[in-house]
Design a protein around this motif. Structure first.
Motif, PDB file in Angstrom:
ATOM      1  N   SER A   1      -4.827 -11.734   3.627  1.00 20.79           N
ATOM      2  CA  SER A   1      -3.485 -12.202   3.227  1.00 20.79           C
ATOM      3  C   SER A   1      -3.806 -13.604   2.367  1.00 20.79           C
ATOM      4  CB  SER A   1      -2.517 -12.107   4.163  1.00 20.79           C
ATOM      5  OG  SER A   1      -1.037 -12.300   3.535  1.00 20.79           O
TER       6      SER A   1
ATOM      7  N   SER B   1      -3.855  -5.012   7.093  1.00 17.63           N
ATOM      8  CA  SER B   1      -2.870  -5.671   6.499  1.00 17.63           C
ATOM      9  C   SER B   1      -2.774  -5.333   4.898  1.00 17.63           C
ATOM     10  CB  SER B   1      -3.185  -7.195   6.508  1.00 17.63           C
ATOM     11  OG  SER B   1      -3.728  -7.596   5.216  1.00 17.63           O
ATOM     12  N   CYS B   2      -1.480  -5.390   4.372  1.00 17.13           N
ATOM     13  CA  CYS B   2      -1.154  -4.973   2.960  1.00 17.13           C
ATOM     14  C   CYS B   2      -1.826  -5.688   2.044  1.00 17.13           C
ATOM     15  CB  CYS B   2       0.346  -5.232   2.839  1.00 17.13           C
ATOM     16  SG  CYS B   2       1.347  -4.084   3.887  1.00 17.13           S
TER      17      CYS B   2
ATOM     18  N   GLU C   1       0.899   1.944   5.716  1.00 13.84           N
ATOM     19  CA  GLU C   1       2.270   1.495   5.701  1.00 13.84           C
ATOM     20  C   GLU C   1       2.359  -0.028   6.442  1.00 13.84           C
ATOM     21  OE1 GLU C   1       6.049   3.971   6.136  1.00 13.84           O
ATOM     22  OE2 GLU C   1       5.860   2.913   7.995  1.00 13.84           O
ATOM     23  N   CYS C   2       3.088  -0.922   5.770  1.00 13.89           N
ATOM     24  CA  CYS C   2       3.296  -2.361   6.009  1.00 13.89           C
ATOM     25  C   CYS C   2       3.848  -2.154   7.908  1.00 13.89           C
ATOM     26  CB  CYS C   2       4.348  -3.084   5.348  1.00 13.89           C
ATOM     27  SG  CYS C   2       4.888  -4.679   5.514  1.00 13.89           S
TER      28      CYS C   2
ATOM     29  N   GLY D   1       5.455  -9.643   6.622  1.00 17.81           N
ATOM     30  CA  GLY D   1       5.833 -10.187   5.489  1.00 17.81           C
ATOM     31  C   GLY D   1       6.300 -11.575   5.470  1.00 17.81           C
TER      32      GLY D   1
ATOM     33  N   CYS E   1      -0.112 -10.233  10.779  1.00 21.65           N
ATOM     34  CA  CYS E   1       0.224  -8.815  11.425  1.00 21.65           C
ATOM     35  C   CYS E   1      -0.022  -8.941  12.909  1.00 21.65           C
ATOM     36  CB  CYS E   1      -0.658  -7.768  10.663  1.00 21.65           C
ATOM     37  SG  CYS E   1      -0.918  -7.888   8.865  1.00 21.65           S
TER      38      CYS E   1
ATOM     39  N   SER F   1       8.628  -6.907   1.994  1.00 23.15           N
ATOM     40  CA  SER F   1       7.766  -7.566   2.819  1.00 23.15           C
ATOM     41  C   SER F   1       6.742  -7.971   1.834  1.00 23.15           C
ATOM     42  CB  SER F   1       7.118  -6.760   3.866  1.00 23.15           C
ATOM     43  OG  SER F   1       6.694  -5.564   3.560  1.00 23.15           O
TER      44      SER F   1
ATOM     45  N   CYS G   1       4.660  -5.933   0.324  1.00 21.70           N
ATOM     46  CA  CYS G   1       3.599  -5.253   0.785  1.00 21.70           C
ATOM     47  C   CYS G   1       2.880  -4.815  -0.169  1.00 21.70           C
ATOM     48  CB  CYS G   1       4.065  -4.074   2.003  1.00 21.70           C
ATOM     49  SG  CYS G   1       4.545  -2.698   1.030  1.00 21.70           S
TER      50      CYS G   1
END
Ligand code: SF4
Lengths: 252, 474, 220
Positions: free
Chosen positions: A89, A147-148, A180-181, A185, A222, B364, B366
């Motif tokens: 991130s 992680s996204c 999926e997240c 965030g 996360c 978020s 994402c």
């Protein structure tokens, strides 16, 4: 989305960018990441003036404050060395968003050059150092959380997993909704606590369903979210950063 | 747009999250849509190339929007279509009403159209004695229930079959109670056939308008769109003015993207290309065809180089389907017509930051939405932009209705101060290490700790440990 | 026309795009298909996948091939377009006295004068202007002799397609038939009977348009 990075030859020195969460909450993960780099023969430099990549403010809609902090980072890593970040991130922020953050400003070129030097830790371990890991731990089933930003911005999830797969005694299991997240965030968890709670609740249930004894991820945001929820539910599954996990499995 | 009750996002979210049935209905529907989309776009490289084409086509059209609209107007007019321009929702509503009144029409049949939802057409016409009947099955269901759509493609997705069975039984005279989907469809078919037969005006949206040929493209599966545009003597089509494209040849890739993203179909059952009312000698089709071009804030959006991308949207709904927030709270929670990621971006721009800026908190970031958008709208960047505008830090300076919460602005100022002064940072880290675990669980930490253990700040930061380890530092 | 709105909108739009470099629209060519027989096979496969009945029939004997289909479905009133080539061959091949054949009903008057009839027939037979193989669509160009409601209102739609008019893609048929030069008032791509998945995402056929679609592909 910019093209994937071209990887340099193995250097002798690198910078380490800890990220604020590793710095204050998970320093042992940072130390593990550093030791693993050193074990490959690198000299790891830890610039003292570093702090946060600026993403929290940037994503919250406060680019002025984010820029002030980012400017500081641009100056903290002056030499032309790779900057290793133990987070997909923060890595995404440094690599992909710094150029936008400074678009049209005098620092733009510096931001571009800076961005090109940024590597996520696992990505660097795999592609540049081409590490071979020897597993010394007992058999263990591990669930991986992507992680996204590692997944969609840095696109380095395969690198992280490839490292885990090198560990002979470790069984890597997939989550049903791996992509999926988890609901962290950044300020989202605070501004939309109910939605965030629902998301992390589902993530924890998903993890529970795999029967894994450990939850490994490459991002401390996360980790704090999922690990905190695992602990809050009183589950025995332990959350751990990838670097710390690998250090634990391959050291001593 | 008439008065609506105050928008209570928090309350909506809590209600939606507490509704387990809603959650299950949405989850299974969204999973299905995601699966079908993936199956139809089975070659990732081809999909990425197609998305780039879609993005460029829409950007090309937007870059010449005024010229294309004039071309569209000229060619539509030559085709016998009466073209009208509406600056606002209210103006568009008045135009539709005037046409209905000119026909002495009191019964309107309507195909699925988000832009008519945007302007609140049904309520407006009903207030003026014109009955509007929704004919798309999903829209018909929620109209019976007195609800707005909860999804821009599958408007009744929040309802399951027994809810619909009860609704039909209660609201449609003579309808038996049945949970069989085929029978429910048959009831709707019977009921609506009669309405098509009697309808005096048909209203529809437009998916794409082709400037070069003066054609309106409408996609649908049910045939109700064809009914609305074929059977009644008058057809009124409404479109947001961003729907225009240059040429017929632009349609094939855009149609692929739209139907593949929306429902995972390679093509919809019907793709209508309408280029005028009934021609001399023809035996059917509307005698009159009106096209209403709606601005309603779009020209303002076009003026901003970043926000302009919002207008690329082809309303496929796939950003909703892939959104982990949407799937948990559903469309109604968003309080306005457009939910999900596109709603978080579009609604604040249409309704103002003061009313709707809060929507941008429901992400978020994402990036699942940005990854699937068929026209490559950078939704996460635009959501962040909405937050930035909301905090009065937009590139053009403070926006109308922006109001940064005092405590938050202050918090970020302090955060920036600490993170730009190594001494302060070290002090902060030391304090957190010392007292962080004993922070009172109030405010943000209370929200966090409701379902998680609080963060365990380390007694020594990595900064401190690095020194101890003797790492070189600069 | 509301001139002030038009002027205001256009002037705002012009100001908004001032200085924006026009982007050249890209070309897009869908993946090429194998030609000939494979193309027709793909069309047939895609149509059948959306519950369409496809028959290949001899060009000169399509009316004979149609009869058992109608009998089997119990069609009693068949709407057709007199004065078209299809209509003429239908008339020529119809034995109106045969009790088991549906009654031919010509679409002769404007809709207003025969709306009830159009809503009551069991089936209609129409021509097609061609087909698109890569997505599995028929192209219909209703006109003065063959009204658009024929393929829409009756519960059964029978479409007659010339195998020589099957094209690879929508773009290909647009170019070959020069659509842009003269668009009809109504042109529609049809891919299967009408359908919906609005209730629990469960696919169901026969909503507002035809409940069934039968395609006769004329081959030599
Ligand atoms: S923003 Fe993109 S994904 Fe969302 S509805 Fe519009 S076109 Fe579809």
């Amino acid at each position: 989305m910019p093209a994937p990075p071209s990887y340099p030859a193995k250097p002798t020195q690198v910078y380490f960018f800890a990220t604020c969460l590793v710095d204050t909450v998970y320093p042992e993960a940072g130390l593990a990441a550093i030791r693993l780099l050193q074990r490959e023969g690198l000299e790891v430099i830890f610039p003292k003036a570093q702090s946060c990549c600026g993403q929290p403010a940037y994503n919250a809609g406060f680019p002025r404050e984010a820029r002030a902090v980012a400017r500081r980072q641009l100056r903290a890593f002056p030499r032309d060395l790779p900057i290793i970040v133990p987070s997909g991130s923060c890595g995404g922020m440094l690599r992909h968003h710094y150029p936008y953050l400074f678009a049209g400003l005098p620092e733009w070129e510096a931001a571009q050059r800076f961005a090109a030097r940024v590597f996520e830790w696992g990505e660097f371990m795999r592609h540049v150092l081409q590490v071979r890991l020897e597993d010394r731990g007992p058999p263990l089933r591990v669930a991986w959380h992507s992680s996204c930003h590692a997944l969609r911005e840095m696109r380095i999830v395969e690198d992280s997993k490839a490292l885990v797969r090198q560990l002979a005694q470790v069984e890597l299991v997939e989550l049903a909704r791996e992509e999926e997240c988890c609901g962290f965030g950044g300020t989202f968890a605070v501004k939309q606590p109910a939605i965030s709670a629902a998301m992390v609740g589902d993530k924890v249930t998903d993890i529970q369903g795999t029967g894994a004894g450990r939850l490994v991820t490459g991002d401390c945001g996360c980790l704090m979210n999922i690990g905190g929820a695992l602990a809050h539910r009183g589950l025995a599954v332990q959350g751990q950063h990838l670097a710390e996990f690998i250090w634990e499995r391959t050291h001593g | 747009m008439g008065e609506r009750p105050a928008f209570d996002f928090r309350g909506n979210i809590l209600r939606a999250l507490a509704d387990g049935q809603l959650r299950r209905n949405l989850q299974s529907a969204m999973d299905g849509l995601i699966r079908k989309r993936r199956a139809v776009f089975d070659d990732p490289a081809e999909l990425e190339a197609l998305r780039t084409v879609g993005q460029s086509l829409k950007q090309a059209a937007l870059s010449r929007l005024p010229a294309l609209l004039e071309e569209l107007e000229a060619n539509c007019t030559a085709n016998g279509i009466q073209v009208h321009w509406a600056e606002t929702a209210a103006e568009a509503n008045r135009l539709v009403l005037a046409i209905c009144q000119g026909e002495r029409a009191t019964r309107v049949v309507k195909g699925k159209s988000m832009v008519t939802e945007e302007i609140g057409l049904n309520h407006f016409l009903a207030d003026h004695g014109v009955e509007v009947l929704e004919t798309d099955l999903g829209e018909f269901i929620i109209q019976l229930a007195g609800e707005p759509p909860s999804h821009i493609i599958v408007p009744a997705v929040h309802k399951n079959r027994d809810q619909i069975a009860r609704l039909f039984h209660a609201r449609i005279p003579g309808a038996p109670y049945t949970e069989k989907v085929e029978e429910l469809n048959a009831i709707a078919r019977r009921t609506l056939r009669q309405k098509f037969f009697e309808g005096q005006v048909g209203v529809s949206g437009v998916n794409f308008a082709v400037a070069r040929t003066g054609s309106l493209c409408l996609v649908e599966n049910e045939g109700n769109g064809r009914m609305c545009t074929t059977v009644p003597p008058v057809h009124i089509a409404l479109m947001g003015l961003e729907k225009v494209v240059a040429r017929l040849e632009d349609l094939p890739p855009l149609l692929r993207l739209l139907t593949g993203s929306a429902t995972g179909q390679i093509v919809t059952t019907y793709v209508n290309l309408i280029s005028g009312p009934r021609r001399p000698g023809e035996k059917d089709g509307p005698r009159e065809l009106h096209l209403i071009l709606l601005d309603n804030g779009r020209s303002r959006i076009l003026a901003d180089p970043e926000l302009r991308q919002t207008l690329q949207c082809i309303r496929c709904g796939t950003c909703l389907n892939h959104c982990p927030v949407y799937v948990r709270i559903g469309g109604h929670a968003y309080g306005f017509v457009y939910p999900g990621p596109i709603g978080e971006v579009l609604t604040p721009q249409l309704e103002g930051l003061a009313r709707a800026g809060v929507l941008a908190t429901a992400s978020s970031l994402c990036q699942a939405c940005g990854e699937v958008c068929p026209v490559r709208i950078p939704l996460p960047d635009l959501i962040r932009r909405m937050r930035t505008d909301g905090a009065c830090q937009g590139p053009g300076g403070p926006e109308d209705g922006c109001r940064p919460p005092l405590w938050e602005s202050l918090a970020w100022k302090i955060w920036a101060l600490v993170n730009t002064h190594p001494g302060l940072n070290a002090l902060g880290n030391a304090l957190l290490g010392r007292f962080g675990r004993r922070l009172p669980r109030r405010g943000p930490l209370a929200a966090w700790s409701a379902v998680r253990t609080p963060p365990r700040f380390a007694p020594k930061s990595l900064h401190a440990l690095a020194v101890k380890e003797g790492l070189p530092h600069e | 026309m509301n001139e002030p709105a038009r002027t205001m909108i256009l002037s705002r739009l012009r100001a908004a795009v001032r200085g924006v470099l026009p982007v050249a629209p890209p070309e897009w060519n869908p993946p090429a298909l194998p030609g000939g027989e494979a193309r027709i096979e793909r069309l047939q496969r895609l149509l059948e996948a959306v519950r369409t009945e496809v028959h290949r029939v001899p060009r000169t004997a399509w009316v004979e091939s149609l009869k058992p289909i109608l009998r089997q479905r119990g069609v009693r009133r068949l709407l057709y377009a007199p004065g078209t080539p299809l209509g003429r061959s239908l008339e020529a091949g119809w034995d109106d006295g045969a009790g088991d054949l549906p009654r031919r009903i010509p679409f002769e008057r404007p809709m207003e004068d025969c709306k009830a009839m159009v809503f009551e027939v069991d089936a209609a037979v129409t021509s097609t202007a061609g087909a698109v193989a890569d997505v599995g669509s028929l192209v219909l160009r209703p006109d003065a002799r063959e009204p658009r409601s024929m393929s829409l209102v009756p519960p059964l739609h029978i479409a007659v397609l010339d195998s020589a008019a099957v094209f690879d893609s929508l773009g290909a048929i647009m170019r070959a038939q020069k659509w842009a030069a003269a668009m009809p008032a109504n042109l529609v791509l049809v891919s299967g009977p009408s359908r919906t998945a609005d209730i629990e995402m469960t696919l169901a056929f026969g909503v507002h348009g035809p409940k069934a679609l039968v395609v006769l592909i004329l081959v030599d």
